[in-house]
Design a protein around this motif. Structure first.
Motif, mmCIF file in Angstrom:
data_model
loop_
_atom_site.group_PDB
_atom_site.id
_atom_site.type_symbol
_atom_site.label_atom_id
_atom_site.label_comp_id
_atom_site.label_asym_id
_atom_site.label_seq_id
_atom_site.Cartn_x
_atom_site.Cartn_y
_atom_site.Cartn_z
ATOM 1 N N SER A 1 0.796 -1.317 0.049
ATOM 2 C CA SER A 1 0.079 0.124 -0.072
ATOM 3 C C SER A 1 0.778 1.259 0.066
ATOM 4 C CB SER A 1 -0.956 0.052 1.187
ATOM 5 O OG SER A 1 -0.135 0.319 2.294
ATOM 6 N N VAL A 2 0.269 2.413 -0.513
ATOM 7 C CA VAL A 2 0.893 3.597 -0.338
ATOM 8 C C VAL A 2 1.319 4.140 0.760
ATOM 9 C CG1 VAL A 2 0.721 6.055 -1.259
ATOM 10 C CG2 VAL A 2 -0.212 4.219 -2.692
ATOM 11 N N GLN A 3 0.506 3.796 1.749
ATOM 12 C CA GLN A 3 0.894 4.160 3.147
ATOM 13 C C GLN A 3 1.984 3.635 3.828
ATOM 14 O OE1 GLN A 3 -2.099 2.918 2.207
ATOM 15 N NE2 GLN A 3 -3.645 4.468 2.696
ATOM 16 N N VAL A 4 2.298 2.349 3.457
ATOM 17 C CA VAL A 4 3.314 1.700 3.818
ATOM 18 C C VAL A 4 4.778 2.122 3.147
ATOM 19 C CG1 VAL A 4 4.594 -0.602 4.293
ATOM 20 C CG2 VAL A 4 1.794 -0.352 4.698
ATOM 21 N N ARG A 5 4.470 2.276 1.973
ATOM 22 C CA ARG A 5 5.713 2.790 0.996
ATOM 23 C C ARG A 5 6.193 4.135 1.608
ATOM 24 N NH1 ARG A 5 3.848 2.102 -4.792
ATOM 25 N NH2 ARG A 5 1.874 1.416 -3.830
ATOM 26 N N GLY A 6 5.241 4.843 1.850
ATOM 27 C CA GLY A 6 5.266 6.270 2.523
ATOM 28 C C GLY A 6 6.414 6.345 3.603
ATOM 29 N N LEU A 7 6.433 5.076 4.491
ATOM 30 C CA LEU A 7 7.012 4.924 5.593
ATOM 31 C C LEU A 7 8.700 4.624 5.276
ATOM 32 C CD1 LEU A 7 4.638 3.818 8.209
ATOM 33 C CD2 LEU A 7 5.329 6.174 7.756
ATOM 34 N N PHE A 8 8.731 4.116 3.953
ATOM 35 C CA PHE A 8 10.168 3.681 3.713
ATOM 36 C C PHE A 8 11.073 4.629 3.609
ATOM 37 C CE2 PHE A 8 8.696 -0.271 0.800
ATOM 38 C CZ PHE A 8 8.462 -1.111 2.110
ATOM 39 N N SER A 9 12.335 4.178 3.922
ATOM 40 C CA SER A 9 13.559 5.187 3.719
ATOM 41 C C SER A 9 13.923 5.001 2.283
ATOM 42 C CB SER A 9 14.648 4.782 4.733
ATOM 43 O OG SER A 9 15.191 3.397 4.238
ATOM 44 N N ARG A 10 14.609 6.009 1.791
ATOM 45 C CA ARG A 10 15.135 5.853 0.382
ATOM 46 C C ARG A 10 15.788 4.399 -0.011
ATOM 47 N NH1 ARG A 10 13.893 6.134 -3.879
ATOM 48 N NH2 ARG A 10 13.205 8.278 -3.800
ATOM 49 N N GLU A 11 16.728 3.958 0.815
ATOM 50 C CA GLU A 11 17.144 2.754 0.682
ATOM 51 C C GLU A 11 16.047 1.770 0.641
ATOM 52 O OE1 GLU A 11 18.429 4.644 3.334
ATOM 53 O OE2 GLU A 11 20.068 5.666 1.938
#
Length: 90
Positions: free
Chosen positions: A5-15
């Motif tokens: 989900s977009v919400q989870v991907r939004g919490l990812f760091s750049r790496e």
């Protein structure tokens, strides 16, 4: 491959986001080649990568002590602006 989900991907760091995108490409390639056994392994790696972000999202959503905040609505007006009509000069 199942996307995250977009919400989870939004919490990812750049790496983490780079790793997710790379795994996604590999998984889609495996599926296109009919290697669903390999795509399943890649999907498992994607789920392991997302697990910390999912847990963080759950703690954000389950905070009972914080009030619900509602932002002011944003009005976007895309209509072209009309030039002001000046009165005729004498």
């Amino acid at each position: 491959m199942r996307p995250i989900s977009v919400q989870v991907r939004g919490l990812f760091s750049r790496e983490e986001m780079d790793r997710y995108n790379n795994l996604w490409e590999v998984g889609k390639f495996c599926e296109s080649q009919g290697r669903f056994d390999l795509a399943r392994i890649v999907q498992h790696e994607v789920e392991l990568l997302a697990q910390p972000a999912v847990e963080k999202l759950r703690t954000y959503e389950n905070r009972a002590d914080s009030p619900t905040t509602v932002g002011a609505p944003v009005i976007i007006d895309n209509r072209p602006r009309q030039a002001a009509v000046e009165p005729p000069q004498e």
